[in-house]
Design a protein around this motif. Structure first.
Motif, short mmCIF file in Angstrom:
data_model
loop_
_atom_site.label_atom_id
_atom_site.label_comp_id
_atom_site.label_asym_id
_atom_site.label_seq_id
_atom_site.Cartn_x
_atom_site.Cartn_y
_atom_site.Cartn_z
N THR A 25 31.09 47.51 -15.46
CA THR A 25 29.81 47.84 -16.08
C THR A 25 28.97 46.58 -16.29
OG1 THR A 25 30.83 49.73 -17.18
CG2 THR A 25 28.72 48.98 -18.05
N ASN A 135 15.10 59.04 -17.43
CA ASN A 135 16.53 59.36 -17.45
C ASN A 135 16.75 60.80 -17.00
OD1 ASN A 135 19.43 59.14 -18.77
ND2 ASN A 135 18.47 60.98 -19.57
N TRP A 139 19.61 61.49 -14.18
CA TRP A 139 20.99 61.67 -14.64
C TRP A 139 21.53 63.09 -14.68
CZ3 TRP A 139 24.25 58.15 -13.95
CH2 TRP A 139 23.84 56.82 -13.93
N ASN A 160 28.59 54.07 -12.53
CA ASN A 160 28.17 52.68 -12.40
C ASN A 160 27.41 52.45 -11.10
OD1 ASN A 160 28.93 51.57 -14.84
ND2 ASN A 160 30.98 51.07 -14.15
N SER A 163 24.19 53.79 -11.54
CA SER A 163 23.57 52.90 -12.52
C SER A 163 22.97 51.65 -11.90
CB SER A 163 24.59 52.48 -13.58
OG SER A 163 24.93 53.56 -14.39
N TRP A 166 19.57 52.51 -11.66
CA TRP A 166 19.09 52.75 -13.02
C TRP A 166 18.98 51.44 -13.79
CZ3 TRP A 166 16.44 56.04 -15.65
CH2 TRP A 166 16.48 56.03 -17.05
N ASN A 167 19.96 50.57 -13.65
CA ASN A 167 19.93 49.29 -14.34
C ASN A 167 18.79 48.40 -13.83
OD1 ASN A 167 22.14 49.94 -15.93
ND2 ASN A 167 23.59 49.09 -14.46
#
Length: 177
Positions: A25, A135, A139, A160, A163, A166-167
């Motif tokens: 993560t 989101n 998601w 992840n 993500s 997303w990150n």
């Protein structure tokens, strides 16, 4: 009965190692920030903020890695084997964890940037609803795939990888002035 449940839970913990989830993560959050700075924000190597990427790693490693591991174990204990389990897991995740995740992210990153409470409140007011609505564009479908098709020990890993994009978005949204 309780002993059997505890033994099953202990086996899940063995398959879902905390160190691995934390490191993965943290690394993926840092990578998202790196992509944001170099691709979206188009920063040169001279302008690149390594400390910012470090904040993303620390936050992912210390906060979201452990939290997500515990969250997926909890969802599995609540719903595994029940009718419409994937739908229930996704709905619970989106109704409960998404707002908590976003609030924790905005607040935690503000604290790591050593911002004042007023600055954190202003960022929260500016970004929370926007991030939450975005989101909900990403998601729910990702989590339905995750909860329906992925075995428990691979759920955080699957999330992840989603993500990473997303990150990248979170880094861009949370770090813009």
């Amino acid at each position: 009965m309780a002993t059997a449940i505890w033994k099953g839970y202990a086996r899940l913990l063995e398959k879902f190692p905390l160190r691995t989830m934390c490191f993965t993560t943290g690394t993926l959050m840092a990578t998202g920030d790196c992509i944001s700075q170099t691709v979206i924000e188009r920063k040169s190597l001279k302008e690149y903020e390594g400390i910012r990427t470090g904040r993303f790693f620390v936050f992912g490693f210390c906060v979201f890695g452990p939290a997500m591991r515990g969250w997926y174990l909890t969802l599995d204990r609540l719903y595994a084997g029940k009718n419409l389990a994937a739908l229930k897991m996704m709905a619970t995740d989106q109704i409960i964890m998404s707002p908590i995740f976003i609030a924790t992210f905005i607040t935690g990153m503000g604290l790591l940037r050593l911002e004042s409470l007023e600055e954190i409140k202003a960022k929260f007011k500016r970004d929370f609803v926007t991030i939450l609505l975005n989101n909900y564009k990403v998601w729910p479908l990702a989590q339905m795939i995750n909860f329906y098709f992925m075995p428990l020990q691979h759920r955080v890993l699957f999330v992840n990888f989603i993500s990473l994009g997303w990150n990248t978005y979170l880094a861009w949204q949370s770090e813009k002035k």
